[in-house]
Design an enzyme around this catalytic site. Sequence first.
Site, PDB file in Angstrom:
ATOM      1  N   HIS A   1       0.925  -1.146   0.017  1.00 23.46           N
ATOM      2  CA  HIS A   1      -0.050  -0.113   0.117  1.00 23.46           C
ATOM      3  C   HIS A   1       0.859   1.304   0.075  1.00 23.46           C
ATOM      4  O   HIS A   1       1.907   1.147  -0.008  1.00 23.46           O
ATOM      5  CB  HIS A   1      -0.944   0.115   1.193  1.00 23.46           C
ATOM      6  CG  HIS A   1      -0.202  -0.008   2.453  1.00 23.46           C
ATOM      7  ND1 HIS A   1       0.197   0.870   3.291  1.00 23.46           N
ATOM      8  CD2 HIS A   1       0.238  -1.168   3.186  1.00 23.46           C
ATOM      9  CE1 HIS A   1       0.831   0.538   4.324  1.00 23.46           C
ATOM     10  NE2 HIS A   1       0.928  -0.788   4.258  1.00 23.46           N
ATOM     11  N   GLY A   2       0.373   2.240  -0.003  1.00 28.75           N
ATOM     12  CA  GLY A   2       1.215   3.619  -0.232  1.00 28.75           C
ATOM     13  C   GLY A   2       2.246   3.787   0.875  1.00 28.75           C
ATOM     14  O   GLY A   2       3.467   4.305   0.417  1.00 28.75           O
TER      15      GLY A   2
END
Length: 162
Positions: free
Chosen positions: A17-18
């Site tokens: 994820h980010g």
Amino acid sequence: MNTPNIALVRIDNRMLHGQIAITWSHHAGGNLILVANDSASEDPVRQNLMDMAAPPGMATRYFSIQKTIDVIHKASPAQKIVMVVENPQDVLRMVKGGVPIKEVNVGNMHFSEGKKQIHKTVSVNQNDIDTFRELTELGVVCTIQRMPEEEKIEIMSAVNEG
């Protein structure tokens, strides 16, 4: 046989994820994100979603645990690998399979039935505790660290305090 250039191994049940793609990969100096996970390695939809989180120019690979064991030593020395795994049991499988993991960053292990929270982002059950203990006995340093600027907390001391 090559020794792979593993810049970071992170346990995060959210996988890629980010936060990992941007913050951790840059902090570790990585240029390849390897998601080592049996189910994600066979799920192109999930891979496409995770690819969207990867920064431009960052390569991604999705390997099963066994494929990681089988091919990690073929990695080019130019590949600075940021490895993401879902749980400590997969890390232990890889260590026992010969993957040279020296340190594990424990990021997120969500709370669920039968787990106790030992840190704001880490909950463990007895199986997890036993696995971290075995990893520690094998010489793998396991620390909780949500973000690079935060202080590392040794996992077994968090377990003992929790």
